[in-house]
Each structure stands twice: as structure tokens, then as C-alpha cells.
Design a protein around this motif. Structure first.
Motif, PDB file in Angstrom:
ATOM      1  N   GLY A 212      39.865  39.820  24.020  1.00  8.88           N
ATOM      2  CA  GLY A 212      39.148  39.995  22.761  1.00  8.88           C
ATOM      3  C   GLY A 212      39.908  39.390  21.595  1.00  8.88           C
ATOM      4  O   GLY A 212      40.926  38.719  21.771  1.00  8.88           O
ATOM      5  N   ASP A 213      39.420  39.665  20.397  1.00 10.51           N
ATOM      6  CA  ASP A 213      39.980  39.065  19.182  1.00 10.51           C
ATOM      7  C   ASP A 213      41.467  39.334  18.993  1.00 10.51           C
ATOM      8  O   ASP A 213      42.167  38.561  18.346  1.00 10.51           O
ATOM      9  N   GLU A 214      41.951  40.480  19.475  1.00 11.00           N
ATOM     10  CA  GLU A 214      43.352  40.819  19.231  1.00 11.00           C
ATOM     11  C   GLU A 214      44.222  40.630  20.472  1.00 11.00           C
ATOM     12  O   GLU A 214      45.312  41.200  20.568  1.00 11.00           O
ATOM     13  N   GLY A 215      43.734  39.813  21.437  1.00  5.64           N
ATOM     14  CA  GLY A 215      44.543  39.479  22.608  1.00  5.64           C
ATOM     15  C   GLY A 215      44.496  40.499  23.733  1.00  5.64           C
ATOM     16  O   GLY A 215      45.083  40.286  24.797  1.00  5.64           O
ATOM     17  N   GLY A 216      43.854  41.644  23.514  1.00  6.15           N
ATOM     18  CA  GLY A 216      43.734  42.664  24.570  1.00  6.15           C
ATOM     19  C   GLY A 216      42.607  42.309  25.527  1.00  6.15           C
ATOM     20  O   GLY A 216      41.693  41.553  25.177  1.00  6.15           O
ATOM     21  N   PHE A 217      42.681  42.825  26.711  1.00  5.84           N
ATOM     22  CA  PHE A 217      41.615  42.582  27.690  1.00  5.84           C
ATOM     23  C   PHE A 217      40.352  43.331  27.260  1.00  5.84           C
ATOM     24  O   PHE A 217      40.417  44.294  26.486  1.00  5.84           O
ATOM     25  N   ALA A 218      39.183  42.885  27.807  1.00  5.57           N
ATOM     26  CA  ALA A 218      37.901  43.525  27.482  1.00  5.57           C
ATOM     27  C   ALA A 218      37.089  43.710  28.770  1.00  5.57           C
ATOM     28  O   ALA A 218      36.035  43.111  28.940  1.00  5.57           O
ATOM     29  N   PRO A 219      37.613  44.568  29.710  1.00  3.40           N
ATOM     30  CA  PRO A 219      36.929  44.741  31.000  1.00  3.40           C
ATOM     31  C   PRO A 219      35.613  45.495  30.840  1.00  3.40           C
ATOM     32  O   PRO A 219      35.358  46.072  29.776  1.00  3.40           O
ATOM     33  N   PRO A 220      34.766  45.504  31.886  1.00  3.58           N
ATOM     34  CA  PRO A 220      33.455  46.152  31.784  1.00  3.58           C
ATOM     35  C   PRO A 220      33.531  47.682  31.858  1.00  3.58           C
ATOM     36  O   PRO A 220      33.120  48.302  32.848  1.00  3.58           O
ATOM     37  N   ILE A 221      34.068  48.279  30.819  1.00  4.38           N
ATOM     38  CA  ILE A 221      34.107  49.743  30.718  1.00  4.38           C
ATOM     39  C   ILE A 221      33.453  50.118  29.394  1.00  4.38           C
ATOM     40  O   ILE A 221      33.316  49.266  28.506  1.00  4.38           O
ATOM     41  N   SER A 222      33.075  51.408  29.242  1.00  8.83           N
ATOM     42  CA  SER A 222      32.446  51.811  27.983  1.00  8.83           C
ATOM     43  C   SER A 222      33.014  53.119  27.423  1.00  8.83           C
ATOM     44  O   SER A 222      32.841  53.408  26.245  1.00  8.83           O
ATOM     45  N   GLN A 223      33.712  53.911  28.245  1.00 10.56           N
ATOM     46  CA  GLN A 223      34.192  55.227  27.799  1.00 10.56           C
ATOM     47  C   GLN A 223      35.693  55.201  27.496  1.00 10.56           C
ATOM     48  O   GLN A 223      36.459  54.584  28.246  1.00 10.56           O
ATOM     49  N   PRO A 224      36.112  55.904  26.434  1.00 13.50           N
ATOM     50  CA  PRO A 224      37.538  55.882  26.074  1.00 13.50           C
ATOM     51  C   PRO A 224      38.459  56.293  27.228  1.00 13.50           C
ATOM     52  O   PRO A 224      39.526  55.698  27.414  1.00 13.50           O
ATOM     53  N   HIS A 225      38.049  57.299  28.029  1.00 17.21           N
ATOM     54  CA  HIS A 225      38.949  57.758  29.100  1.00 17.21           C
ATOM     55  C   HIS A 225      39.126  56.695  30.179  1.00 17.21           C
ATOM     56  O   HIS A 225      40.171  56.624  30.822  1.00 17.21           O
ATOM     57  N   GLU A 226      38.132  55.809  30.330  1.00 11.40           N
ATOM     58  CA  GLU A 226      38.276  54.732  31.323  1.00 11.40           C
ATOM     59  C   GLU A 226      39.403  53.787  30.911  1.00 11.40           C
ATOM     60  O   GLU A 226      40.207  53.351  31.739  1.00 11.40           O
ATOM     61  N   GLY A 227      39.454  53.474  29.622  1.00  7.22           N
ATOM     62  CA  GLY A 227      40.510  52.602  29.116  1.00  7.22           C
ATOM     63  C   GLY A 227      41.872  53.257  29.269  1.00  7.22           C
ATOM     64  O   GLY A 227      42.834  52.633  29.710  1.00  7.22           O
ATOM     65  N   LEU A 228      41.947  54.531  28.909  1.00  8.30           N
ATOM     66  CA  LEU A 228      43.229  55.233  28.976  1.00  8.30           C
ATOM     67  C   LEU A 228      43.697  55.372  30.427  1.00  8.30           C
ATOM     68  O   LEU A 228      44.903  55.267  30.706  1.00  8.30           O
ATOM     69  N   ASP A 229      42.754  55.568  31.367  1.00  5.45           N
ATOM     70  CA  ASP A 229      43.134  55.653  32.783  1.00  5.45           C
ATOM     71  C   ASP A 229      43.735  54.334  33.277  1.00  5.45           C
ATOM     72  O   ASP A 229      44.699  54.325  34.051  1.00  5.45           O
TER      73      ASP A 229
END
Ligand code: PGA
Ligand code: ZN
Length: 403
Positions: free
Chosen positions: A176-193
Motif C-alpha cells: 500500500g501507500d506506506e509500504g505495508g502489505f495489503a493482503p485480502p483480509i478485512s478484520q483488525p484481528h486478522e491483521g494482528l494475528d
């Protein structure tokens, strides 16, 4: 002494035009390039854009560049002010030259760009996946130096890439714009996991904490938050439900910082959440680096930390004034890049100079993000080379200004 000032249109990290300024002085030429936000708050100083849709989609900044050449430059040269010592007077002159409260006449991009050396600086509106929350961050609080913190961050980032490939396939590692990945997830806990797994694979469990910037103003309207605003179907939440979601995330993950959990106009939810808040609660769009809102937030007990983005307010002096006011309330200050960045690394020095203890500049990826991290490693090496005591803030990031 300032001899002349030249503005030019150059590109930011999204390929949009931004303002570059060369300041020609008796001690050499100094260049600054201005960044630009996407999740911008309504209280921010105005970025002057040309609006001519026949070129660069109306995002040209020729008007701002012309203001530098015809208004700001001549006025500064004529003033005889010294760039090395008269910052406050220079900013005062710029503010008066503009004369509006939100810098709409000359443009905050132009004003910021005139500062010597010092120019400022992923989900949500920063990426194309369905994640509503804008930023999910890692903080290597257990490092012993800034350079070691960079190593830990890079190693976790590379492990995260592997985890994402394993779960979603190789096409999911776009950034994404800030260099972080943008995988196909939508919920905050998915990212944190995903982060928990990557940190564990890198061998840093316990030494790396997490932070969230939902940038919630982007999905707030009429008292309701739609955290599914990028998903196929809306997920409408009352502030109370969002509060419960944050409390549950704080209980289940090692989160140390929460930025803009509520919208810039939802002052009541901020104050309610802050009554019992175990983490750093940072106001970004809420405060817009503006003393007026920092004061209001202290009066209403809305948060305990200020995000510092110079181009939200338009001059360095006003940004420092806002930081000092925040410090006077015993708050912390968190220095930030913008999602549309340039390779200018000034905010690295600013974070050191103001002893803010922490700064965010995206993932360890993309030249305009790593420019700031590289500069901070240079500063650390310089200090050590001079035999200076050089402390890494680590878990003390909230109180670094008191040392
Ligand atoms: P922006 O995002 O630069 O798009 O405003 C950064 C942030 O919200 O912290
Ligand atoms: Zn933010």
C-alpha cells in the motif's frame, strides 16, 4: 542570509505533484520537498492544488510554486531574516503573508516547503484491499538501539511476507501507500494475528509490541462507524460497539498505541474511552497539530498524545508550539510522515530534536519511507562516533522528552 528562493513541481510517492523548494543562502543551497496526506482531517491547513483537470488530474501545484517565486521568496529575502536562527520570526512572517487561519491563500504546501533543511514528511484509504482500519504497526520496544530496532522491524517484515504468501498465495504481497502489505483480509484481528505469527517466526515474541491507526474519520458519518466501508457489505457500528472492539483488541494483543480510534468530530467517544485507557491514545485528525484543538482535547480529557504532522498546520514554529503545549499537559508527541511522501528526511531530525521518543514512517520498504529510518541510523552513528551517550527510547517512548 537568504539570497533567493526557487520553487518547483516535483513528484511525491503516489506520483502526484508536490512542492520542492531550493533555498539559496550564503552558506549553501538547501532543498526541501513537501509530503501530502490521503486520510486528511478537516482541520488541517489547506494544500493549494491547481484544480486544472487537464494536467495531473487537477493535482498540480503550480499556483503554490508561483506564490513562492512571487510572494514568499521576495518577502523573505527582503526581511533580512537569518534562516539559522530566526525560524520563529520567519514562520511569523509566513503566517502574516498568508493572513488566513488555514493557510488557504498561499497554501500550506508552499509555506512548509520554504523551511530550510526541515521539511516534513497502508488498509483504509491507503490500499485496495477490504481492510477498513488504515494502519497496523509493529514497535520493537525491546531493542537496545535504533539500529537494532530497524533490524528487528525488517526481519519481521520479511517473515510477514512469507506468512502472507503461505496463507493467500504470492499475488497477495502487493503493498500500500506506506509500504505495508495489503493482503485480502478485512478484520483488525486478522491483521494482528498475521503479526503475531511473523513476530514469532522472527524470534521476537515479547520484544515487539503493536499499534493501530484505524483513521476512523474516514468511515464515520452521522454518529455511526462503518468499519466494512471497503467491503461488499457495510458493517455499521455505534461508538459503543467500536469501543468494545478496541477494548477486546487491547486485551488480546500486545497493543501499546491507538491513534484516531474515533472520528475528528466525535469528541464524546474520545473522552469516554480515555477515562480508562491503558495505552497511548494519539489524536491525529482530532488535533491537526493545532494548539486550539490540543487545548480543547486537554480541557475535555479526550486523549493523551499528539500526532505531529507539520503540514497539518503549515509552519514549523506552530507545529513546535503545539508539541510544547502537548508536553505541558504531560502528553507525549508522536512524529509522523504522510501517506504521500517524498525522500526528504527532515522529520527524523525533528523527532530527535523535540525528543518525541517515537516517529512513524511506514514499513521498512519504499525509498521515501526508509529515508527517515536511514537518517535516524546516521544520527545514532554520529552521536556514538562522538562519544555521546545515545539512548534508544524503547519501552520508554512515551516519556522520552523528560530525559
Ligand atoms: P495521511 O495518513 O498522511 O493519509 O493523513 C497518515 C495517518 O493517518 O497517520
Ligand atoms: Zn493517523
Amino acid at each position: 542570509m537568504i539570497r533567493s528562493i526557487q520553487g518547483a513541481q516535483r513528484l511525491d510517492s503516489r506520483g502526484h505533484l508536490t512542492v520542492q523548494v531550493d533555498l539559496i543562502t550564503d552558506r549553501g543551497t538547501f532543498r526541501a520537498i513537501v509530503p501530502s496526506g490521503a486520510s486528511t482531517g478537516a482541520k488541517e491547513a489547506i494544500e493549494l492544488r491547481d484544480g486544472d483537470s487537464s494536467a495531473y488530474g487537477g493535482k498540480g501545484v503550480q499556483k503554490a510554486v508561483t506564490n513562492i517565486g512571487l510572494v514568499i521568496g521576495p518577502a523573505l529575502v527582503q526581511s533580512g531574516l537569518k534562516v539559522y536562527t530566526d525560524q520563529k520570526m520567519i514562520d511569523c512572517l509566513l503566517k502574516h503573508l498568508d493572513g488566513t487561519e488555514n493557510k488557504s491563500k498561499l497554501g500550506a504546501n508552499a509555506i512548509l516547503g520554504v523551511m530550510p533543511f526541515f521539511d516534513v514528511l497502508n488498509g483504509g484509504v491507503h490500499s485496495g484491499n477490504k481492510m477498513g482500519f488504515q494502519e497496523t504497526m509493529i514497535a520493537p520496544v525491546g531493542a537496545s538501539s535504533f539500529t537494532q530496532a530497524v533490524r528487528m522491524g525488517c526481519e519481521v517484515y520479511q517473515q510477514l511476507k512469507k506468512v502472507i504468501i503461505e496463507k493467500f498465495g504470492p499475488s497477495a504481497i502487493g503493498i500500500g501507500d506506506e509500504g505495508g502489505f495489503a493482503p485480502p483480509i478485512s478484520q483488525p484481528h486478522e491483521g494482528l494475528d498475521l503479526l503475531v505469527e511473523a513476530v514469532s517466526l522472527a524470534g521476537y515474541t515479547g520484544r515487539i509490541k503493536f499499534a493501530l491507526d484505524p483513521a476512523s474519520t474516514e468511515f464515520y458519518s452521522d454518529g455511526i462507524y462503518d468499519i466494512g466501508f471497503k467491503d461488499d457489505k457495510p458493517s455499521l457500528q455505534k461508538p459503543k460497539h467500536l469501543t468494545d472492539l478496541y477494548r477486546s483488541l487491547l486485551q488480546n494483543y500486545p497493543i501499546v498505541l491507538l491513534e484516531d480510534p474515533f472520528a475528528e468530530t466525535d469528541w464524546g467517544s474520545w473522552a469516554e474511552f480515555n477515562k480508562e485507557c491503558p495505552v497511548e491514545l494519539v489524536g491525529d485528525d482530532l488535533l491537526a497539530t493545532n494548539t486550539k484543538y490540543v487545548q480543547k482535547a486537554n480541557d475535555t480529557r479526550a486523549c493523551n498524545s499528539m500526532l505531529l504532522k507539520i503540514n497539518q498546520i503549515g509552519t514549523i514554529s506552530e507545529a513546535i508550539e503545539a508539541a510544547n503545549l502537548a508536553y505541558s499537559f504531560d502528553w507525549s508527541v508522536f512524529v509522523s510522515h504522510r501517506s504521500g511522501e517524498t525522500t526528504d528526511d527532515f522529520i527524523a531530525d525533528l523527532a530527535v530534536g523535540l525528543r518525541t521518543g517515537h516517529l512513524k514512517s511506514g514499513a521498512p520498504c519504499r525509498g521515501e519511507r526508509i529515508a527517515k529510518y536511514n537518517r535516524l541510523m546516521d544520527i545514532e552513528a554520529d552521536l556514538l562516533g562522538k562519544g555521546e551517550e545515545c539512548l534508544y527510547a524503547g519501552s520508554q517512548f512515551r516519556v522520552a522528552s523528560k530525559y
